[in-house]
Design an enzyme around this catalytic site. Structure first.
Site, short mmCIF file in Angstrom:
data_model
loop_
_atom_site.label_atom_id
_atom_site.label_comp_id
_atom_site.label_asym_id
_atom_site.label_seq_id
_atom_site.Cartn_x
_atom_site.Cartn_y
_atom_site.Cartn_z
N LYS A 71 -120.48 2.45 -26.00
CA LYS A 71 -121.00 1.45 -25.06
C LYS A 71 -121.39 2.17 -23.78
CE LYS A 71 -118.39 -1.31 -22.56
NZ LYS A 71 -117.53 -2.42 -22.10
N ARG A 115 -115.09 -9.58 -25.96
CA ARG A 115 -114.03 -8.65 -26.37
C ARG A 115 -112.90 -8.64 -25.35
NH1 ARG A 115 -112.27 -5.10 -23.69
NH2 ARG A 115 -114.29 -4.37 -23.02
#
Length: 157
Positions: A71, A115
């Site tokens: 990410k 998340r």
């Protein structure tokens, strides 16, 4: 093996990412990490004149396949005023961890928020008192909303 890399926009992610499935996936990832079955996470930060970047990486096995994700998020606090852009923007690159083949490129905003909220829900599921029914959220915006939505999935709030 797939023949191409899938690209998912923020809208695609919103349409496909179910919160209950996200909570279950985060719980499973925590379990795999505790069992030593994941690719160890890594973090890198880089500063820029008006903000900064961070890169977070990790990987884990799912079924008969192993995956690696990286990410890359940019955090530029003045974006809203200067350019009418979000403060935080980024992408997640998903790879086959056995071949290195790039499987997908996904917008990271909704995934990161979901998340993070899912991790809170997993913690509450195991650590909150059984009779806990009140939530206090210090914060605002998308993350506050997602935190409350995720907690309501695992606790009677």
């Amino acid at each position: 093996m797939t023949s191409g890399t899938v690209v998912l926009t923020r809208r695609d992610v919103l349409d496909l990412l179910a919160l209950d499935e996200c909570i279950d996936a985060v719980e499973r990832a925590f379990r795999l990490y505790a069992e030593g079955r994941t690719i160890a996470p890594g973090v890198l930060a880089a500063h820029a004149e008006h903000g900064g970047f961070h890169v977070k990486t990790a990987g884990l096995p799912l079924g008969d396949r192993a995956y690696f994700a990286a990410k890359v998020n940019a955090n530029f606090p003045g974006n809203r005023e200067r350019f009418s852009l979000p403060t935080i923007q980024g992408v997640i690159a998903l790879f086959d961890a056995e071949t290195g083949f790039p499987l997908a490129m996904l917008d990271s905003g909704e995934i990161t928020s979901a998340r993070t909220a899912a991790a809170t829900a997993v913690a509450a599921r195991y650590l909150a008192r059984a009779d806990a029914a009140v939530v206090t959220i210090c914060g605002c915006g998308v993350q506050a909303r997602d935190q409350l939505r995720a907690l309501a999935r695992v606790r009677p709030v």
